[in-house]
Scaffold this active site. Structure first.
Site, PDB file in Angstrom:
ATOM      1  N   SER A   1     -14.970 -10.102  -7.391  1.00 57.09           N
ATOM      2  CA  SER A   1     -16.195 -10.311  -8.164  1.00 57.09           C
ATOM      3  C   SER A   1     -16.003  -9.831  -9.600  1.00 57.09           C
ATOM      4  CB  SER A   1     -17.316  -9.500  -7.504  1.00 57.09           C
ATOM      5  OG  SER A   1     -18.444  -9.438  -8.344  1.00 57.09           O
TER       6      SER A   1
ATOM      7  N   TYR B   1     -20.853  -1.375  -3.674  1.00 55.76           N
ATOM      8  CA  TYR B   1     -20.390  -2.751  -3.451  1.00 55.76           C
ATOM      9  C   TYR B   1     -19.204  -3.067  -4.367  1.00 55.76           C
ATOM     10  CZ  TYR B   1     -20.046  -7.781  -4.114  1.00 55.76           C
ATOM     11  OH  TYR B   1     -19.549  -9.053  -4.251  1.00 55.76           O
TER      12      TYR B   1
ATOM     13  N   LYS C   1     -14.909  -3.936  -3.635  1.00 53.40           N
ATOM     14  CA  LYS C   1     -14.084  -5.040  -4.149  1.00 53.40           C
ATOM     15  C   LYS C   1     -12.880  -4.483  -4.909  1.00 53.40           C
ATOM     16  CE  LYS C   1     -16.547  -8.339  -2.471  1.00 53.40           C
ATOM     17  NZ  LYS C   1     -16.020  -9.126  -1.346  1.00 53.40           N
TER      18      LYS C   1
END
Ligand code: NAD
Ligand code: UD1
Length: 352
Positions: free
Chosen positions: A138, A162, A166
């Site tokens: 992302s 989050y 990643k």
């Protein structure tokens, strides 16, 4: 211990791709493109944030079957059975939890799900000599001090669990690729995927009240939500609202096919932005949605959303040079297809 020692397959044999999270928003669009391109598709998804109806619809649209296994991608034993049964050549790993706010409330759930699923896949791939891995990363892995447009060698750093999942998965995959040079990884850093397949049969189906802009707009246009709150109009942007790099989900899905082709022919680990390179403000999107679809979306201006920054957009040059991919669809396609999907599926997949 030896990792990933098998030779790469030669020739143009059609491959079987394992798609984790294939029933989800981006996964279902990618399954469709893979099937259309002649790949065999095996999906592992536990449906925690999706509905198997998406896969039925992909089968209808393509006229081709998907082999579907419903289980948690952290389950190495079940993954092993799938790799034993199917001659998998490449894994596209979409399965993951993705809500930034939720990740702040339940960080352990996020770290466990997103990291352990990635490591379980790598371990089973090792056992079965499968070397090609496409990872859903992302733009959130970029630190906030970078200049725009964001390039792949920009500073990395995150502001929420989050994002760190990643970032950490990227680091794990980079380390494996250094240790085992035959391993081939493409880290795809998505910007803001929106829109839906032009058929209106598959699209984004968030559970509960949406966090992201486009589903909020479509559900407001439908009357399910009263009005959109624009999160701040005092940013240093052309109209004061936040600017993002929105990318049509069909373009994004096609980027995965290019990444699969690239991974087959190369080794090592590469991070690649999947964006358009063009930034649109919240009001740009809102007005494009209203004029393209001839529908009104009531809105109010609210305060800034914590964690947001003014402007984010990609430098998409590496994807063009390395993968031979660039986005083809524009903002009108994105807002038209998003509305087409929402109108045809007012309650999403669940209920006709
Ligand atoms: P999504 O929630 O629609 O799809 C993810 C799928 O993974 C769902 O079907 C869910 O049921 C499944 N899943 C989650 N954890 C699982 C597990 N442990 N085992 C099996 N299945 C599991 O999300 P999406 O928008 O399609 O995103 C796909 C990937 O792309 C995610 O990894 C996400 O973090 C990443 N990503 C998404 C965006 C975005 O804006 N949508 C942006 C950047 C990155
Ligand atoms: C969010 C995530 C990001 C993730 C991306 C794609 C945050 C802080 N970031 O990015 O990690 O990779 O989604 O899933 O959540 N907006 C409104 N009103 C709304 C919703 C959004 O004005 O009701 C604005 C936002 O302030 C932003 C823009 O619309 O300027 C886009 O927001 P959103 O769709 O949530 O995406 P991002 O914040 O870019």
């Amino acid at each position: 211990m030896e990792f990933f020692y098998a030779k790469k397959p030669k020739g143009d044999v059609k491959m079987t791709i394992l798609v984790t999270g294939g029933a989800g928003y981006i996964g279902s669009h990618t399954c469709l493109e893979l099937l259309d391109a002649g790949y065999e598709v095996v999906v592992v998804d536990d449906l925690r944030n999706s509905d198997a109806e998406s896969l039925n619809r992909v089968e209808q649209l393509t006229g081709k079957p998907i082999t579907f296994y419903q289980f948690d991608a952290r389950d190495e034993k079940k993954l092993d059975e799938v790799f034993t049964k199917h001659n998998i050549s490449c894994v596209i790993h979409f399965a993951g939890l993705k809500a930034v706010g939720e990740s702040v409330s339940i960080p352990l759930t996020y770290y466990h799900n997103n990291l352990v699923s990635t490591m379980a896949l790598c371990a089973v791939m090792n056992k079965h000599n499968v070397n090609n891995f496409i990872f859903s990363s992302s733009a959130t892995v970029y630190a906030q001090d970078n200049e725009m447009p964001l390039k792949e060698d920009g500073h990395l750093g995150c502001t929420n669990p989050y994002g760190w999942t990643k970032f950490m998965c990227e680091e794990i995959l980079k380390d494996i690729a250094v240790a085992e040079p035959v391993f081939s990884v493409v880290l795809l850093r998505y910007f803001n995927p929106i829109g839906a397949h032009p058929s209106g049969m598959i699209g984004e189906d968030p559970a509960g009240i949406p966090n992201n802009l486009l589903p909020y707009i479509t559900q407001t246009a439908l009357g399910r939500l009263e009005r959109l709150t624009v999160h701040g109009d005092d940013y240093d942007t052309k109209d004061g609202t936040g600017v993002r790099d929105y990318i049509h989900v069909v373009d994004l899905a096609k980027g995965h096919l290019k990444a699969v082709e690239y991974a087959r022919k190369h080794q090592g680990c590469e991070a690649v932005n999947l964006g358009t390179g063009v930034g649109y403000s919240v009001l740009d999107i809102l007005h494009a949605f209203e004029s393209e679809n001839d529908v009104k979306v009531p809105y109010v201006i609210g305060p800034r959303r914590p964690g947001d920054i003014a402007t984010v957009y990609a430098d998409p040059q590496k994807a063009k040079d390395m993968l031979g991919w660039e986005a083809e669809l524009g903002i009108k396609d994105m807002v038209r297809d998003a509305w087409n999907w929402q109108k045809k599926n007012p309650q999403g997949y669940r209920k006709g």
